[in-house]
Design a protein around this motif. Structure first.
Motif, PDB file in Angstrom:
ATOM      1  N   UNK A 149     -12.495  -2.543  11.379  1.00 18.39           N
ATOM      2  CA  UNK A 149     -12.387  -1.184  11.881  1.00 18.39           C
ATOM      3  C   UNK A 149     -11.253  -0.370  11.194  1.00 18.39           C
ATOM      4  N   UNK A 150     -10.687  -1.121  10.545  1.00 25.02           N
ATOM      5  CA  UNK A 150      -9.505  -0.449   9.686  1.00 25.02           C
ATOM      6  C   UNK A 150      -9.952   0.501   8.666  1.00 25.02           C
TER       7      UNK A 150
ATOM      8  N   UNK B 191       2.084  -0.705  -5.867  1.00 22.89           N
ATOM      9  CA  UNK B 191       2.661   0.404  -5.099  1.00 22.89           C
ATOM     10  C   UNK B 191       2.029   1.463  -5.068  1.00 22.89           C
ATOM     11  N   UNK B 192       1.408   2.066  -6.253  1.00 25.67           N
ATOM     12  CA  UNK B 192       0.856   3.415  -6.615  1.00 25.67           C
ATOM     13  C   UNK B 192      -0.338   3.251  -6.164  1.00 25.67           C
ATOM     14  N   UNK B 193      -1.047   1.969  -6.049  1.00 27.46           N
ATOM     15  CA  UNK B 193      -2.386   1.837  -5.800  1.00 27.46           C
ATOM     16  C   UNK B 193      -2.770   2.128  -4.121  1.00 27.46           C
ATOM     17  N   UNK B 194      -1.667   1.295  -3.434  1.00 27.57           N
ATOM     18  CA  UNK B 194      -1.784   1.235  -1.847  1.00 27.57           C
ATOM     19  C   UNK B 194      -1.294   2.731  -1.333  1.00 27.57           C
ATOM     20  N   UNK B 195      -0.258   3.309  -2.143  1.00 25.01           N
ATOM     21  CA  UNK B 195       0.038   4.676  -1.783  1.00 25.01           C
ATOM     22  C   UNK B 195      -1.009   5.504  -1.972  1.00 25.01           C
ATOM     23  N   UNK B 196      -1.848   5.524  -3.059  1.00 26.26           N
ATOM     24  CA  UNK B 196      -2.961   6.270  -3.305  1.00 26.26           C
ATOM     25  C   UNK B 196      -4.073   6.111  -2.112  1.00 26.26           C
ATOM     26  N   UNK B 197      -4.351   4.902  -1.703  1.00 33.76           N
ATOM     27  CA  UNK B 197      -5.173   4.763  -0.602  1.00 33.76           C
ATOM     28  C   UNK B 197      -4.965   5.370   0.654  1.00 33.76           C
ATOM     29  N   UNK B 198      -3.685   5.025   1.179  1.00 32.54           N
ATOM     30  CA  UNK B 198      -2.917   5.597   2.284  1.00 32.54           C
ATOM     31  C   UNK B 198      -3.264   7.074   2.426  1.00 32.54           C
TER      32      UNK B 198
ATOM     33  N   UNK C 251      -3.842   0.402   8.914  1.00 32.21           N
ATOM     34  CA  UNK C 251      -3.929  -0.107   7.569  1.00 32.21           C
ATOM     35  C   UNK C 251      -2.536  -0.742   7.129  1.00 32.21           C
ATOM     36  N   UNK C 252      -1.421   0.142   7.315  1.00 36.56           N
ATOM     37  CA  UNK C 252      -0.234  -0.182   6.702  1.00 36.56           C
ATOM     38  C   UNK C 252       0.198  -1.362   7.510  1.00 36.56           C
ATOM     39  N   UNK C 253      -0.059  -1.491   8.826  1.00 39.77           N
ATOM     40  CA  UNK C 253       0.530  -2.532   9.814  1.00 39.77           C
ATOM     41  C   UNK C 253      -0.434  -4.011   9.349  1.00 39.77           C
TER      42      UNK C 253
ATOM     43  N   UNK D 218       1.532  -7.360   7.838  1.00 40.82           N
ATOM     44  CA  UNK D 218       1.205  -8.798   8.440  1.00 40.82           C
ATOM     45  C   UNK D 218       0.612  -9.675   7.647  1.00 40.82           C
ATOM     46  N   UNK D 219      -0.121  -9.237   6.718  1.00 42.75           N
ATOM     47  CA  UNK D 219      -0.666 -10.091   5.494  1.00 42.75           C
ATOM     48  C   UNK D 219       0.410 -10.525   4.817  1.00 42.75           C
TER      49      UNK D 219
END
Length: 690
Positions: free
Chosen positions: A58-59, A379-386, A396-398, A402-403
């Motif tokens: 669901x994320x 970092x850039x990849x995850x920032x772009x997706x957010x 998603x960030x949480x 946790x992972x």
């Protein structure tokens, strides 16, 4: 003046952006209807992280109803569009049909898995375009590793732990990168045979990984994959797929139970049914995303061949970035055509770069043309997706946090089976359900429900994909698992009929306990009076019947015992010398008579059943359950109960001959083969994403 009606087909990147922009521009001055088979928008780039257990399903979904104000959501799949009458016919999720009228129609139905004419691929491969396919792959990979950890055969263990991904584009590269990390983490908990580890293979006919990207990014991704142990083979693909593995184009046979098909996408088949000009299956549109000659019809996303004004003579590629930008321009032009604001704008784009998530802190990215790798790229990849996600950013960030600090939960839920996610389908975002709604036909094509039921039964119900070894079955009823019934839409493949054996999970049919044959049945003891059996009374060779010559005289006959009340016999009740009858002088008083025991339910007597203070009646609270009720003895002719007389398997009725078994049927007591009957599946018959 009535408000104009705008109909949008599909809620992928293009359709969702169109609906959201139109809702903001029109502000209630138009009726906006969104037709989609699901009630969510799927953020497709994060789907590999769902398959690897990093993100919960669901994320990566966003509720359409919550995020699209002033937009009416209709659940269903488009079947036919009448361009002259400006109507669209659709089928709902429960099989009910409907019709929608429009003044402006925006086609954004998305794409489906691309198929190639390779033998066995449609039967044994699975795509990666929707949430059901990601959930199935997660369960399947987990299951194969767990089975391999307990397998004594080294060849079978190696085959279960070999995972083949075809297609080294964005999706295939990310699936292989995340998959290798996922299985490596699993084998730390379930060690394999000594010297064995999971093997992931990435195949493509292209000369390098990520051929769409810059060579530096391609080289970065290739290096990361090989360092993790992924077997990267460029210039190689699958020549044939079988139930035991794949044959590569170089002639090598690779034993595997997993084939993930990520070779690309093709436009939704709905477009071809319109009879309008197309380019490689995509609807031709002008730079304003309008179909020439049809001022009321717009198209965007993967179904539209949009001229690339930055590269004259070519069309924009089928990517999520272009689909998202198409949606905004399409919405503005639709509003302008209705006089609700703005001017017509052509579609132009500026390349902002691409990102590829390789799992962990590794990624390949070139934001604004700057080539990055390693931790900065991650970092850039995850920032772009957010930033690109229209919702669920905090969740998603949480999950990412946790992972990073907790181990992943490697469990198989078994919610999606292999036959629910066939490769050849026009609706990859919807899992197929046995007996589900939709137009149906007897399946005789390449894929569909039942594509791996034989394998699921073969490995004990665990779903290991080893089709082709099922016990021959009777043809199941329509709407039951394995019947081969399938939803049919233009361009979709029908299903290959398979049936699930009626055997306990993990137990071959030969090991099932057999019941003892009934008397007079094949293999059983002959009945009395039948050839080969003991003679019946009164038959030649048998014991004489009563009152027959040589037999015992009947009561009351000469030479026999006198009957009651006859001379020389015992006096009957109430006769002189006999025991007094009830309620006669000297006899026992009758119940409820003076001096006798009170009858049940009378004052002073024992309470009757079901009365206050008495024993509860059958079927009443606290009493013994009635026959055929839950917990009670099954009623006659009910499942688990004694068969009724004159019914198959029951005792023959009086004066009826014992029935002979029908030709070709198993003897009594031997369970007949056939599909397991499901009572939770409706018998009634009942798309997308860029």
């Amino acid at each position: 003046m009535s408000r104009p009606r705008i109909l949008i087909v599909g809620a992928g990147f293009a359709g969702y952006r169109t609906a959201r922009t139109l809702s903001r521009i029109t502000r209630g001055r138009a009726h906006i209807t969104l037709l989609n088979p699901t009630d969510y928008f799927l953020y497709l780039p994060l789907l590999p992280q769902v398959a690897a257990g990093i993100l919960e399903p669901r994320r990566v979904t966003v509720s359409l109803s919550d995020s699209l104000p002033n937009v009416r959501l209709v659940l269903g799949e488009a079947d036919r569009i009448d361009l002259d009458d400006r109507t669209l016919h659709y089928t709902g999720p429960e099989g009910d049909g409907g019709t929608l009228s429009y003044d402006r129609l925006v086609l954004a139905a998305g794409s489906v898995n691309k198929l190639l004419p390779i033998p066995g691929v449609a039967e044994h491969a699975h795509g990666f375009r929707g949430l059901p396919e990601a959930l199935y792959l997660r369960d399947h990979v987990t299951r194969q590793v767990e089975l391999a950890a307990t397998d004594d055969d080294p060849e079978t263990c190696a085959a279960r732990c070999t995972f083949v991904v075809v297609g080294a584009g964005y999706t295939g590269t990310e699936v292989a990168a995340h998959g290798q990390m996922f299985t490596d983490a699993q084998v730390r908990k379930h060690p394999l045979r000594q010297g064995m580890r999971p093997r992931w293979m990435l195949l493509d006919v292209a000369p390098r990984v990520l051929p769409e990207m810059d060579e530096k990014l391609s080289a970065t991704a290739d290096r990361v994959l090989r360092q993790r142990g992924v077997d990267v083979r460029m210039g190689t693909s699958v020549k044939e797929a079988t139930s035991e593995g794949v044959v590569l184009t170089d002639g090598e046979f690779v034993a595997t139970r997993t084939l993930v098909w990520c070779v690309g996408v093709r436009p939704d088949p709905l477009v071809e049914s319109l009879g309008l000009p197309v380019e490689k299956g995509r609807l031709l549109v002008d730079p304003h995303l309008r179909v020439p000659g049809r001022p009321e019809l717009f198209a965007c996303g993967d179904v539209a061949a949009v001229p690339d004004l930055e590269h004259p003579g070519s069309y924009t590629p089928m990517t999520a970035q272009h689909a998202w930008r198409h949606g905004k321009v399409a919405a503005e032009n639709v509003a302008a055509s209705l006089g609700l604001g703005g001017e017509h704008k052509p579609y132009r784009h500026r390349d902002l770069g691409f990102v590829v998530d390789l799992g962990g802190a590794k990624a390949a990215a070139n934001p604004l043309g700057v080539t990055l790798s390693g931790v900065p790229a991650g970092a850039v990849t995850r920032g772009y997706h957010l930033a690109a996600m229209p919702g669920n950013r905090v969740r998603v960030a949480a999950d990412w946090l946790l992972d990073a600090v907790l181990p992943r939960q490697a469990v198989q839920l078994g919610l999606i089976r292999s036959w629910s996610v066939p490769l050849d389908t026009s609706s990859p975002e919807v899992a197929r359900v046995p007996g589900g709604p939709g137009e149906r036909q007897e399946a005789d094509a390449r894929s569909g429900p039942g594509a791996a039921l034989a394998a699921d039964t073969d490995d004990g119900g665990t779903g290991g994909e080893r089709p082709g070894r099922a016990v021959p079955q009777e043809k199941p009823a329509k709407g039951q698992p394995g019947s081969g019934a399938t939803q049919v839409r233009p361009g979709s493949g029908a299903a290959e009929p398979r049936s699930e054996p009626d055997t306990p999970k993990g137990r071959p049919a030969a090991d099932r306990p057999r019941a003892e044959p009934a008397r007079n049945q094949p293999g059983g003891e002959p009945a009395k009076g039948q050839p080969g059996g003991e003679p019946a009374k009164g038959q030649p060779g048998g014991e004489p019947a009563r009152n027959q010559p040589g037999g015992e005289p009947a009561k009351g006959q000469p030479g026999g015992e006198p009957a009651k009340g006859q001379p020389g016999g015992e006096p009957a009740k109430g006769q002189p010398g006999g025991e007094p009858a009830r309620n006669q002088p000297g006899g026992e008083p009758a119940e409820s008579r003076p001096g006798g025991e009170p009858a049940k339910g009378e004052p002073g007597g024992e309470p009757a059943k079901g009365q206050p203070g008495g024993e509860p009646a059958r079927g009443q609270p606290g009493g013994e359950p009635a026959k055929g009720q839950p917990g009670g003895e099954p009623a006659r002719n009910q499942p688990g109960g004694e068969p009724a007389k004159s019914q198959p398997g029951g005792e023959p009725a009086r004066d009826q001959p014992a029935p002979a078994p029908a030709p070709g049927r198993p003897p009594a007591g031997d369970p007949a083969p056939g599909p397991v009957k499901r009572t939770d599946v409706p018998d009634d018959s009942a798309k997308g994403d860029s």
